[in-house]
Enzyme design. Structure first.
Site, mmCIF file in Angstrom:
data_model
loop_
_atom_site.group_PDB
_atom_site.id
_atom_site.type_symbol
_atom_site.label_atom_id
_atom_site.label_comp_id
_atom_site.label_asym_id
_atom_site.label_seq_id
_atom_site.Cartn_x
_atom_site.Cartn_y
_atom_site.Cartn_z
ATOM 1 N N CYS A 67 -6.026 -12.308 -2.145
ATOM 2 C CA CYS A 67 -6.434 -12.811 -1.002
ATOM 3 C C CYS A 67 -7.579 -13.529 -0.973
ATOM 4 C CB CYS A 67 -6.166 -11.811 -0.085
ATOM 5 S SG CYS A 67 -4.403 -11.069 0.111
ATOM 6 N N ASN A 104 -0.409 -12.068 7.079
ATOM 7 C CA ASN A 104 -1.519 -12.095 5.858
ATOM 8 C C ASN A 104 -0.699 -13.079 4.948
ATOM 9 O OD1 ASN A 104 -2.744 -12.256 3.829
ATOM 10 N ND2 ASN A 104 -2.771 -9.641 3.656
ATOM 11 N N HIS A 151 -10.588 -13.144 5.923
ATOM 12 C CA HIS A 151 -9.213 -13.209 5.447
ATOM 13 C C HIS A 151 -8.355 -12.421 6.537
ATOM 14 C CE1 HIS A 151 -5.605 -12.311 3.313
ATOM 15 N NE2 HIS A 151 -5.928 -10.943 3.211
#
Ligand code: COA
Length: 354
Positions: A128, A300, A270
């Site tokens: 990520c 996500n 993020h």
């Protein structure tokens, strides 16, 4: 923990953001659709994560399909923003942890499909944090004079590595791609990347992982256990580390940039969980209006998360030219990283559908 890879005071060119775009699979999967298959509910997912839906690729699609669409949109945005030459990139960096194949990297085929000729093209794997790592890599190559214009893409298809029976991970992750174009310019221009903060801690390797499929497992005799094929995550430890790492990294970079850590107009962090975003905001002293939230619509999206959030916020006018913007990410590895820029006047549109 604050990162330890930092950028020296620049003397040469700066890397200036001049285009951005995104791509999402056509199919959106609502929380209710997940709840029909798994022991979960719309109320649980919304209240514990802030996520309302995520997009998932169709059978036969792969990460490069999303990366090509996002890349094409970012190149079109660069053309509209800075003229035709801005789209003539001489470098492609693709952040992904779900490449089309374990070998070779996915970036060369994305470059070929985008008609970029024989430009250098390589993958960066930092889960990520991948987009921030890729941005810092491409930006540094421009600052060093190795490249003049770069396409930086974050693309992932985590739906291909999630255990279909795992309600925790399937509620969180979605597929997508986001991209930016960087060009050589000067540090005083809007869009110039003003600094980076990068770090890692391999002690956390087991917190976010797919155990099978790499050399460690393949060199062992016999097939891997079924569970080792899937992505696993220790949710509450990851939550804690994500809050600490992103707030420490963003604060360290803000201070090095000469900004008050509570002062950026927008924090684009993020997009993992809205409670993580709020906790990072609390650590930095930000109010809700300063924090960009995009995960409610996409979940996500791993390496795509920050550029997709940027594309959405720029398209909706939440990001305005002149805004001081801090980007910060956290992911498997463990890895974390931040970048700072003053938002430029950039023309962009909504994500494309693949
Ligand atoms: N629906 C219903 N229950 C769920 C669920 C779901 N989709 N996902 C997890 N649960 C359950 C767990 O099985 C656990 O049950 P148990 O206590 O019976 O074992 C319980 O919820 C955990 O509850 P809680 O600790 O209150 O959850 P949480 O607030 O920690 O939220 C996460 C769990 C995974 C959403 C949260 O830890 C998180 O977001 N972690 C970070 C994940 C992430 O962003 N990773 C990527 C970072 S790069």
């Amino acid at each position: 923990m604050s990162g330890n890879a930092t950028r020296p005071e620049p003397t040469g060119p700066a890397a200036v953001l001049c285009g951005l775009g995104g791509a999402l699979p056509a199919r959106a999967v609502s929380n209710d659709e997940l709840a029909a298959q798994l022991d979960t509910s719309d109320a649980w997912i919304r209240s514990r994560t802030g996520i309302g839906q995520r997009h998932v690729i169709a059978p036969g699609q792969a990460t490069s399909d999303l990366a090509v669409e996002a890349g094409a949109r970012a190149l079109a945005s660069a053309r509209d923003t800075a003229g035709p030459a801005a789209a003539e990139v001489d470098l492609l960096v693709l952040a992904t942890s779900t490449p089309d194949r374990p070998c070779p990297a996915t970036a060369p085929v994305v470059a070929q499909r985008l008609g970029l000729g024989t430009v250098p093209a390589f993958d960066v794997a930092a889960v990520c944090t991948g987009f921030v790592y890729a941005l810092a890599t491409a930006g540094s190559l421009i600052e060093a004079g190795v490249a003049r214009r770069a396409l930086v893409i974050g693309a992932d298809t985590f739906s291909t590595i999630l255990d279909p029976a795992d309600r925790t991970t399937r509620a969180l992750f979605g597929d997508g791609a986001g991209a930016v174009v960087l060009r050589a310019g000067t540090r005083d221009e809007p869009g110039a990347l003003l600094g980076y903060d990068l770090g890692s801690d391999g002690q956390g390797v087991d917190l976010i992982t797919v155990r099978a499929g790499g050399s460690r497992q393949r060199s062992e005799p016999g097939p891997p256990p079924e569970a080792d094929r899937w992505f696993t995550m220790r949710g509450s430890s990851v939550f804690r580390e994500a809050v600490l790492s992103m707030s420490d990294s963003a604060r360290a970079l803000a201070e090095r940039t000469g900004w008050d850590p509570a002062g950026p107009d927008k924090l684009v962090a993020h997009q993992a969980n809205v409670r993580i975003l709020r906790a990072v905001g609390d650590q930095l002293g930000l109010d809700e209006k300063q924090i960009v939230v995009h995960l409610d619509r996409v979940g996500n999206t791993v390496a795509a998360s920050i550029p997709l959030a940027l594309t959405d916020a720029a398209g909706e006018g939440a990001l305005q030219p002149g805004h001081r913007v801090l980007l910060t990410g956290f992911g498997g590895g463990l890895t974390w990283g931040s970048a700072a820029l003053v938002w430029p006047d950039v023309v962009t549109g909504p994500p494309g559908t693949v």
